[in-house]
Structure formats: structure tokens, C-alpha cells
Design an enzyme around this catalytic site. Structure first.
Site, PDB file in Angstrom:
ATOM      1  N   LYS A  43       0.785  -1.227   0.000  1.00  0.00           N
ATOM      2  CA  LYS A  43       0.000   0.000   0.000  1.00  0.00           C
ATOM      3  C   LYS A  43       0.818   1.279   0.000  1.00  0.00           C
ATOM      4  O   LYS A  43       0.270   2.361  -0.196  1.00  0.00           O
ATOM      5  CB  LYS A  43      -0.984   0.008   1.181  1.00  0.00           C
ATOM      6  CG  LYS A  43      -2.008  -1.086   1.172  1.00  0.00           C
ATOM      7  CD  LYS A  43      -2.866  -1.204  -0.083  1.00  0.00           C
ATOM      8  CE  LYS A  43      -3.684   0.013  -0.411  1.00  0.00           C
ATOM      9  NZ  LYS A  43      -4.808  -0.302  -1.328  1.00  0.00           N
TER      10      LYS A  43
HETATM   11  N1  PMP Z   1      -2.940  -7.316   1.410  1.00  0.00           N
HETATM   12  C1  PMP Z   1      -2.915  -6.474   2.437  1.00  0.00           C
HETATM   13  C2  PMP Z   1      -2.223  -6.917   3.696  1.00  0.00           C
HETATM   14  C3  PMP Z   1      -3.536  -5.222   2.352  1.00  0.00           C
HETATM   15  O1  PMP Z   1      -3.500  -4.380   3.402  1.00  0.00           O
HETATM   16  C4  PMP Z   1      -4.193  -4.878   1.165  1.00  0.00           C
HETATM   17  C5  PMP Z   1      -4.894  -3.539   1.038  1.00  0.00           C
HETATM   18  N2  PMP Z   1      -6.041  -3.415   1.812  1.00  0.00           N
HETATM   19  C6  PMP Z   1      -4.224  -5.787   0.111  1.00  0.00           C
HETATM   20  C7  PMP Z   1      -3.566  -6.997   0.256  1.00  0.00           C
HETATM   21  C8  PMP Z   1      -4.984  -5.528  -1.169  1.00  0.00           C
HETATM   22  O2  PMP Z   1      -4.423  -4.550  -2.001  1.00  0.00           O
HETATM   23  P1  PMP Z   1      -5.348  -3.650  -2.922  1.00  0.00           P
HETATM   24  O3  PMP Z   1      -6.003  -2.622  -2.032  1.00  0.00           O
HETATM   25  O4  PMP Z   1      -4.396  -3.019  -3.896  1.00  0.00           O
HETATM   26  O5  PMP Z   1      -6.363  -4.500  -3.587  1.00  0.00           O
END
Ligand code: PMP
Length: 327
Positions: A43
Site C-alpha cells: 500500500k
Molecule cells: N494485502 C494487504 C495486507 C492489504 O492491506 C491490502 C490492502 N487493503 C491488500 C492486500 C490488497 O491490495 P489492494 O487494495 O491493492 O487491492
């Protein structure tokens, strides 16, 4: 090579062969080591892109404030970027999150506002409260990670091209789970522009609507719950909408638990639950596609935020899960 400060240290993460899963399948299963970003997760990229976009369109100026509704890693990424650039950071968070996350954000200097956990449709939802509050103060933005497409642009401009260059275009499939959908959408767009035949497969935990949206065209929730954090969604965000996705793989929590423990004990990687879901999906895909294929996934964050949950035996027992082994 010397990087010119914190923001330049975001991205350009290594792409690492997962030795155990590659040997089991005869495929190249590769993980993009996003846990190596300064804030410790995938992120950081979205956080930096959302702040930069607000700076360049004039909505965020010197000494301004960034407000966001987030359960974790986006807030951690924003707190790092705000500290570096001199902005205040205010985070709204639902009250079902671990106390470690709240104290980590406070340590980083963010102001944390913990609000009751209510569904997205409720006006008191943490994301909606963040959006309303940002409007009440001068020189402030609501980052709005779910529907602000600067999020997926970060992955279109960096994660996708990095994967393409690191594999030298030798990639058959990419898979990852979605929270906001920024990672999957941005990487998919970039890779599909290079080669239409690269398969893009969404990974999804139970208790989410993404699997049904992709396989049945209807974003209806599958039965949950799941102990995974940061992934799964009940709606299709602006980041995820109009993304080319070829299929979806649903992953059970027990398989994710087996995966993270196998990775820890055999390969030596200490990873969080969403990385576990992603690796389970990559493993399933490798078995389906057959030996010789190259499959890339995302290692979103490391296991340190999950010591009281995923890496706690009593917690696992309460959830009827056990630390097993990939079969
Ligand atoms: N894995 C973790 C640990 C996250 O914090 C997030 C974001 N909420 C994601 C995966 C997913 O990423 P994205 O928001 O780009 O879909």
C-alpha cells in the site's frame, strides 16, 4: 545506487522465486516482495500516488492534512509519506481492528479515530466519516483509496512495468487478491497491454463478493467469515471496475494457514494472510497450467502484524484452524 529519500525507496521491490512451490509444481512461482517497502506493504505505492495526485491538482498544499478511512496498511503507508512531506495524517478505523494497528499508527504520528464497525451502506461507516470530516477542514484531502484511481495508477505505472522487466516478458499468469482492487487492476492493465494472453486471475477469500462477480457476473457475497485482513470486498470499487480479469480462485482459510506456515518453515519467509491467499492461488494455478509456466503474485506484507492472530496457536484453535503444511 543511492536513492534520494523515502519516496524513492517506495517500489522497485525484488521479484523472488518461491523455491518450495516452484519445485512442487515445476513452474516458476515468483513473489513480488512488497513487504520490503518502507511502510512494510504493497500500500505504500498507492499512498504515495494519492498524495502526489492531490499535490499536483492543488487540493493538498504545504502543511495540509490527509484524511483516510483504512483498517491498516494504507494508513501506515500514508503516515510514512505524510511524515516525509510534512502533512498531518488522520485515520478513521473500524473498532474491530487489532490494538497493535491502532498503536502502530499512533507511534507513526497519525491521529487515529476508532469508530463503531457498521456496513458500508451506513452513513457512519468509517470510510464515509473520513470523507465527511475531510470536507470540514481547510487544505485537507480524503485519500479515498477504494474509488480514487490514483491507487491503481500507481500499479499501472510501477508494479506492472517492474514485473514485466523483471521477468523479461516471460510471464504466463498473474494472480492476487483484492482489497481496493488497485494492485490487480493496475498490474492487469499494464500486462494486458504488453501481451493479451497473460492470464489475470483474482484470488479471493471466503466472505467476499469478488469471486462471484468474476465467475457469475454478480457481486454477491460468498459465505464467510475469513481471518484474512486487507482483502475481500462486498462491492466493486472504481479501481476494480472495467478491469480485464480472466478467472478467479477462492481460497479457504485453512489452506492459507498451511501456506504461510510452510513458507515460514521451509522457505524462510514470514508473511501475512493476504500473501498466503495469493500464494495458494498461484499454487492452484501452477497445478492447472502445468510445468514450465511462470506465475507471478504479490507478497503484500510480512507476518509481524499478525502475531496475535495468524501466528497465535490459541487464536487459530478458536477459529478451528491449525498450523499445517501445503499438500
Ligand atoms: N494485502 C494487504 C495486507 C492489504 O492491506 C491490502 C490492502 N487493503 C491488500 C492486500 C490488497 O491490495 P489492494 O487494495 O491493492 O487491492
Amino acid at each position: 545506487m543511492i536513492l534520494d529519500g523515502l519516496t524513492q525507496a517506495i517500489g522497485n521491490t525484488p521479484l523472488i522465486k518461491i523455491e518450495s512451490l516452484s519445485a512442487l509444481t515445476g513452474c516458476n512461482i515468483l513473489g513480488k516482495a512488497e513487504f520490503m517497502n518502507p511502510g512494510g506493504s504493497v500500500k505504500d505505492r498507492a499512498a504515495l500516488w494519492m498524495v502526489r495526485e492531490a499535490e499536483s491538482n492543488g487540493s493538498l498544499m504545504k502543511d495540509g492534512t490527509v484524511v483516510e478511512g483504512t483498517a491498516g496498511n494504507t494508513g501506515i503507508g500514508l503516515a510514512h509519506v505524510c511524515n516525509n512531506k510534512g502533512y498531518d495524517c488522520i485515520i478513521y478505523m473500524p473498532d474491530n481492528q487489532s490494538t497493535e494497528k491502532v498503536s502502530l499508527l499512533k507511534t507513526l504520528g497519525a491521529e487515529v479515530r476508532v469508530v463503531p464497525t457498521v456496513p458500508y451502506a451506513d452513513e457512519e461507516n468509517y470510510q464515509k466519516q473520513a470523507g465527511r470530516f475531510a470536507k470540514t477542514i481547510e487544505n485537507a484531502i480524503w485519500a479515498n483509496q477504494f474509488d480514487n484511481t490514483a491507487n491503481r495508477l500507481a500499479h499501472y505505472e510501477t508494479t506492472g512495468p517492474e514485473i514485466w522487466e523483471q521477468t523479461k516478458g516471460n510471464i504466463n499468469a498473474f494472480t492476487c487478491a483484492t482489497g481496493t482492487g488497485g494492485t490487480l487492476a493496475g498490474v492487469s492493465r499494464y500486462l494486458k497491454e504488453q501481451r493479451q494472453d497473460i492470464q489475470i486471475i483474482a484470488a479471493d477469500p471466503f466472505g467476499s463478493a469478488i469471486y462471484n462477480w468474476i465467475t457469475k457476473g454478480e457481486p454477491s457475497m460468498t459465505p464467510g467469515p475469513s481471518i484474512t485482513e486487507g482483502i475481500g470486498n462486498s462491492r466493486i470499487t472504481r479501481n476494480l471496475a472495467d478491469t480485464q480479469i480472466d478467472g478467479a480462485i477462492q481460497v479457504k482459510d485453512q489452506d492459507m494457514v498451511d501456506m504461510v506456515y510452510s513458507l515460514l518453515h521451509e522457505d524462510g519467509w514470514f508473511l501475512g494472510s493476504s500473501s498466503g491467499i495469493n500464494l495458494c492461488s498461484a499454487y492452484e494455478l501452477a497445478k492447472k497450467l502445468g510445468p514450465g509456466n511462470t506465475i507471478v503474485t504479490i507478497l503484500c506484507d510480512d507476518g509481524s502484524k499478525y502475531q496475535s492472530t495468524l501466528f497465535n496457536q490459541e487464536f487459530l484453535e478458536r477459529k478451528s484452524l491449525r498450523a499445517g503444511h501445503v499438500k
